[in-house]
Scaffold this motif. Structure first.
Motif, PDB file in Angstrom:
ATOM      1  N   VAL A 105      45.252  38.282  49.155  1.00 12.23           N
ATOM      2  CA  VAL A 105      46.057  37.107  49.505  1.00 12.23           C
ATOM      3  C   VAL A 105      47.490  37.566  49.744  1.00 12.23           C
ATOM      4  N   LEU A 106      47.985  37.333  50.959  1.00 14.79           N
ATOM      5  CA  LEU A 106      49.347  37.717  51.336  1.00 14.79           C
ATOM      6  C   LEU A 106      50.142  36.481  51.746  1.00 14.79           C
ATOM      7  N   PRO A 107      51.417  36.402  51.359  1.00 10.07           N
ATOM      8  CA  PRO A 107      52.278  35.373  51.962  1.00 10.07           C
ATOM      9  C   PRO A 107      52.280  35.557  53.478  1.00 10.07           C
ATOM     10  N   ILE A 108      52.261  34.480  54.210  1.00  2.71           N
ATOM     11  CA  ILE A 108      52.122  34.550  55.663  1.00  2.71           C
ATOM     12  C   ILE A 108      53.275  35.338  56.293  1.00  2.71           C
ATOM     13  N   SER A 109      54.403  35.400  55.598  1.00  2.10           N
ATOM     14  CA  SER A 109      55.576  36.108  56.124  1.00  2.10           C
ATOM     15  C   SER A 109      55.563  37.600  55.796  1.00  2.10           C
ATOM     16  N   LYS A 110      54.628  38.051  54.950  1.00  3.25           N
ATOM     17  CA  LYS A 110      54.605  39.463  54.527  1.00  3.25           C
ATOM     18  C   LYS A 110      53.824  40.285  55.549  1.00  3.25           C
ATOM     19  N   THR A 111      54.443  40.527  56.698  1.00  4.16           N
ATOM     20  CA  THR A 111      53.790  41.275  57.774  1.00  4.16           C
ATOM     21  C   THR A 111      54.040  42.770  57.610  1.00  4.16           C
ATOM     22  N   GLY A 112      53.386  43.556  58.457  1.00 10.09           N
ATOM     23  CA  GLY A 112      53.547  45.002  58.410  1.00 10.09           C
ATOM     24  C   GLY A 112      52.428  45.663  57.617  1.00 10.09           C
ATOM     25  N   ARG A 113      52.703  46.846  57.135  1.00 20.03           N
ATOM     26  CA  ARG A 113      51.698  47.622  56.405  1.00 20.03           C
ATOM     27  C   ARG A 113      51.517  47.075  54.998  1.00 20.03           C
ATOM     28  N   VAL A 114      50.259  46.924  54.589  1.00 19.82           N
ATOM     29  CA  VAL A 114      49.945  46.444  53.248  1.00 19.82           C
ATOM     30  C   VAL A 114      49.736  47.651  52.333  1.00 19.82           C
ATOM     31  N   ASP A 115      50.449  47.674  51.222  1.00 20.00           N
ATOM     32  CA  ASP A 115      50.326  48.775  50.265  1.00 20.00           C
ATOM     33  C   ASP A 115      48.885  48.876  49.768  1.00 20.00           C
ATOM     34  N   LYS A 116      48.356  50.093  49.695  1.00 27.90           N
ATOM     35  CA  LYS A 116      46.961  50.274  49.277  1.00 27.90           C
ATOM     36  C   LYS A 116      46.742  49.847  47.832  1.00 27.90           C
ATOM     37  N   ASN A 117      47.815  49.760  47.039  1.00 27.13           N
ATOM     38  CA  ASN A 117      47.720  49.320  45.652  1.00 27.13           C
ATOM     39  C   ASN A 117      48.114  47.854  45.474  1.00 27.13           C
ATOM     40  N   TYR A 118      48.188  47.099  46.583  1.00 30.45           N
ATOM     41  CA  TYR A 118      48.569  45.685  46.484  1.00 30.45           C
ATOM     42  C   TYR A 118      47.520  44.945  45.653  1.00 30.45           C
ATOM     43  N   PRO A 119      47.957  44.105  44.693  1.00 28.71           N
ATOM     44  CA  PRO A 119      47.000  43.426  43.804  1.00 28.71           C
ATOM     45  C   PRO A 119      46.031  42.515  44.567  1.00 28.71           C
ATOM     46  N   LEU A 120      44.785  42.472  44.072  1.00 35.18           N
ATOM     47  CA  LEU A 120      43.745  41.654  44.681  1.00 35.18           C
ATOM     48  C   LEU A 120      43.329  40.531  43.728  1.00 35.18           C
ATOM     49  N   VAL A 121      42.558  39.591  44.260  1.00 31.83           N
ATOM     50  CA  VAL A 121      41.900  38.573  43.432  1.00 31.83           C
ATOM     51  C   VAL A 121      40.489  39.088  43.164  1.00 31.83           C
ATOM     52  N   ILE A 122      40.157  39.329  41.885  1.00 35.42           N
ATOM     53  CA  ILE A 122      38.999  40.175  41.568  1.00 35.42           C
ATOM     54  C   ILE A 122      38.038  39.536  40.559  1.00 35.42           C
ATOM     55  N   GLY A 123      37.850  38.246  40.585  1.00 31.50           N
ATOM     56  CA  GLY A 123      37.040  37.604  39.552  1.00 31.50           C
ATOM     57  C   GLY A 123      35.546  37.703  39.727  1.00 31.50           C
ATOM     58  N   HIS A 124      35.040  37.889  40.953  1.00 33.37           N
ATOM     59  CA  HIS A 124      33.603  37.876  41.190  1.00 33.37           C
ATOM     60  C   HIS A 124      32.973  39.218  40.829  1.00 33.37           C
ATOM     61  N   SER A 125      31.737  39.159  40.327  1.00 32.61           N
ATOM     62  CA  SER A 125      31.012  40.388  39.982  1.00 32.61           C
ATOM     63  C   SER A 125      30.172  40.912  41.143  1.00 32.61           C
ATOM     64  N   GLY A 126      30.061  40.156  42.228  1.00 32.36           N
ATOM     65  CA  GLY A 126      29.352  40.577  43.432  1.00 32.36           C
ATOM     66  C   GLY A 126      30.232  40.380  44.645  1.00 32.36           C
ATOM     67  N   PRO A 127      29.837  40.915  45.814  1.00 30.11           N
ATOM     68  CA  PRO A 127      30.650  40.769  47.023  1.00 30.11           C
ATOM     69  C   PRO A 127      30.962  39.305  47.352  1.00 30.11           C
ATOM     70  N   VAL A 128      32.213  39.049  47.746  1.00 30.78           N
ATOM     71  CA  VAL A 128      32.626  37.704  48.165  1.00 30.78           C
ATOM     72  C   VAL A 128      32.115  37.463  49.576  1.00 30.78           C
ATOM     73  N   LEU A 129      31.544  36.275  49.818  1.00 25.88           N
ATOM     74  CA  LEU A 129      30.942  35.964  51.115  1.00 25.88           C
ATOM     75  C   LEU A 129      31.744  34.968  51.932  1.00 25.88           C
ATOM     76  N   ASP A 130      32.484  34.074  51.267  1.00 28.31           N
ATOM     77  CA  ASP A 130      33.223  33.058  52.016  1.00 28.31           C
ATOM     78  C   ASP A 130      34.410  32.594  51.177  1.00 28.31           C
ATOM     79  N   ILE A 131      35.496  32.216  51.850  1.00 29.55           N
ATOM     80  CA  ILE A 131      36.689  31.673  51.199  1.00 29.55           C
ATOM     81  C   ILE A 131      37.210  30.508  52.022  1.00 29.55           C
ATOM     82  N   ASP A 132      37.901  29.562  51.342  1.00 29.41           N
ATOM     83  CA  ASP A 132      38.414  28.392  52.051  1.00 29.41           C
ATOM     84  C   ASP A 132      39.613  27.833  51.285  1.00 29.41           C
ATOM     85  N   TRP A 133      40.742  27.626  51.989  1.00 36.90           N
ATOM     86  CA  TRP A 133      41.928  27.021  51.372  1.00 36.90           C
ATOM     87  C   TRP A 133      41.745  25.522  51.243  1.00 36.90           C
ATOM     88  N   CYS A 134      42.238  24.966  50.140  1.00 36.72           N
ATOM     89  CA  CYS A 134      42.186  23.523  49.941  1.00 36.72           C
ATOM     90  C   CYS A 134      43.125  22.841  50.942  1.00 36.72           C
TER      91      CYS A 134
END
Length: 484
Positions: free
Chosen positions: A78-107
């Motif tokens: 998840v990136l702020p829409i204004s955070k363009t350019g190269r994404v750091d390889k150590n950028y924090p992720l959302v990691i709660g699922h124990s299996g591959p994520v298949l779909d996402i949707d913003w409220c």
């Protein structure tokens, strides 16, 4: 068949005279697409390679979310829409699922709330802070457990607060109230894998496509389902509701040609329009702009985006143009209308996923004036819900609450999603009971004595920890006030 036309051409065939009689008047006839500059894209994103016909991407005016490759479970970025350019390889992720994520949707009613679903048979709802992440997020606001197989589709209700729909490989459709974590409605009307689900404008109905080659229009509260076979091919279909209540579909013919159709759900006997496109194998993902009544078709593995306008005049689905680029797309995200730049006459913005980056693509109507263009920007769906979950469940229907685009749109500040934990516990079967309701006579005396002793020890531990917390808080207060 009514509405049948010849396969589409990028431009009118040369043997047709360019007379006024064949030039259709439309303000969107000259819409053109353009990739933003390289520094305005998002680089070094490891897009997920999971074999699932998802868009892998979700956009709103605040954030870009992308499903990414991750070891030891599923994750998304998840990136702020204004955070363009190269994404750091150590950028924090959302990691709660124990299996591959298949779909996402913003409220649609809170730009900081996102839902995800996974092969681990769960859906989760997340609260994303306004600033860039400084550490991984692993604790969802609520976990929705009700499917027995992987969950492949998650989509929010367009007008009711906290209503979320999920569909899994167990062929179940479940509608949840995420404010309480309870399942409100469960439907088992599909005999095979569900490919796609789309709500209509006020959320009274949704349509689904299924591996059995049927399109279904479902009223979840009345448990009514109507069926249609829109395309004869065996490859996956997609379907979306238009603002007029018709259904736009993409699929394949019996000869494996890609095809699109427009249908009236009150009369499934014959289509309003049915158009053949090409012989490519990629599934066509439709993205719909209700304000302009335009559809953007993005094929998995294609390097082009076709766009069409839907009108009330024959042939009803009008080809406008094709945006082409060099590299094939892995997925696509579509910005809600309140996130476009009205000062540049931008009517849509798509986010094209490649193997290791995301490229924004702007769709613009050429205008010379710098003034706000009222005809391009009617009032659009805003972030306020039109009703509560309980009202929708009781049978109420409301259209989206509209906001003006004049002056641009400013996203509201983050609002915390509050989940009534008590309701979650009450809605789930549980073995927890008070001591007064336990049948202690059925337990062996030695086991009963041991359990009572353990309970007393746990209560003593809790009390001692509470006392320790109070002591520490008092010491902290003394240090803060400078008395120690």
């Amino acid at each position: 068949i009514v509405g049948m036309v010849r396969p589409l051409y990028p431009s009118p065939p040369s043997f047709l005279p360019m007379s006024r009689s064949i030039v259709r008047q439309s303000k969107f006839r000259h819409v053109f697409g353009q990739t933003v500059k390289a520094e305005q894209g998002y680089d070094d994103i490891r897009v997920s390679k999971v074999t699932w016909d998802s868009s892998f991407c979700a956009i709103n005016p605040k954030f870009l979310a992308v499903i990414v490759e991750s070891s030891g479970g599923g994750a998304f970025l998840v990136l702020p829409i204004s955070k363009t350019g190269r994404v750091d390889k150590n950028y924090p992720l959302v990691i709660g699922h124990s299996g591959p994520v298949l779909d996402i949707d913003w409220c649609p009613h809170d730009d900081n709330i996102l839902a995800s679903c996974s092969e681990d048979c769960t859906a989760m709802v997340w609260q994303i802070p306004d600033h860039s992440l400084t550490r991984p997020i692993s604790d969802p606001v609520v976990v929705l457990e009700g499917h027995s197989k992987r969950v492949g589709i998650v989509t929010w209700h367009p007008t009711a607060r906290n209503i979320l729909l999920t569909a899994g490989s167990d062929n179940l459709v479940i509608i949840w109230n995420v404010g309480t974590g309870e399942a409100l409605i469960s439907m088992d009307d599909h005999p095979d894998l569900i490919y796609s689900i789309s709500w209509n404008r006020n959320g009274s109905l949704f349509c689904t496509t299924c591996k059995d080659r049927r399109l279904r229009v479902c009223d979840p509260r009345k448990r009514e389902v109507e069926r249609l076979a829109p395309h004869e091919g065996i490859r996956p279909m997609r379907a979306i509701f238009t603002r007029d209540g018709n259904i736009f579909t993409t699929g394949f013919t019996r000869m494996s040609q890609r095809e699109l159709g427009l249908w009236d759900p009150t009369n499934f006997e014959e289509p309003i329009a049915l158009l053949e496109l090409d012989t490519s194998n990629g599934v066509l993902l439709p993205y719909y702009d209700a304000d302009a009544n335009m559809v953007y078709l993005c094929g998995k593995g294609d390097s082009s985006i076709r766009y069409f306008e839907i009108t009330e005049e024959p042939p009803y689905v009008h080809y406008l143009n094709t945006f082409s680029s060099k590299e094939p797309q892995r997925g696509m995200g579509f910005m809600p209308k309140r996130g476009v730049d009205v000062t540049k006459c931008e009517i849509a913005r798509l986010f094209k996923l490649l193997d290791k980056k995301c490229e924004p693509i702007t769709m613009t109507v050429p205008r010379k004036s710098d003034l706000f263009q009222d005809d391009l920007y009617p009032d659009t769906a805003g972030p306020e819900p039109a009703m509560e979950a309980e009202e929708w469940l009781d049978g109420r229907d409301e259209d989206p609450i509209l906001v003006s685009m004049r002056g641009g749109y400013m996203p509201p500040k983050s609002r915390e999603l509050k989940v009534a934990k008590k309701n979650v516990l009450e809605s789930r079967p549980t073995t927890r009971r008070s001591m007064s309701t336990l049948d202690t006579n059925s337990l062996p005396p030695q086991l009963l004595e041991r359990l009572l002793e353990e309970i007393q020890n746990l209560k003593a531990t809790v009390l001692s920890q509470e006392k320790r917390i109070c002591d520490l808080e008092n010491k902290l207060s003394q240090y803060t006030n400078g008395t120690d």
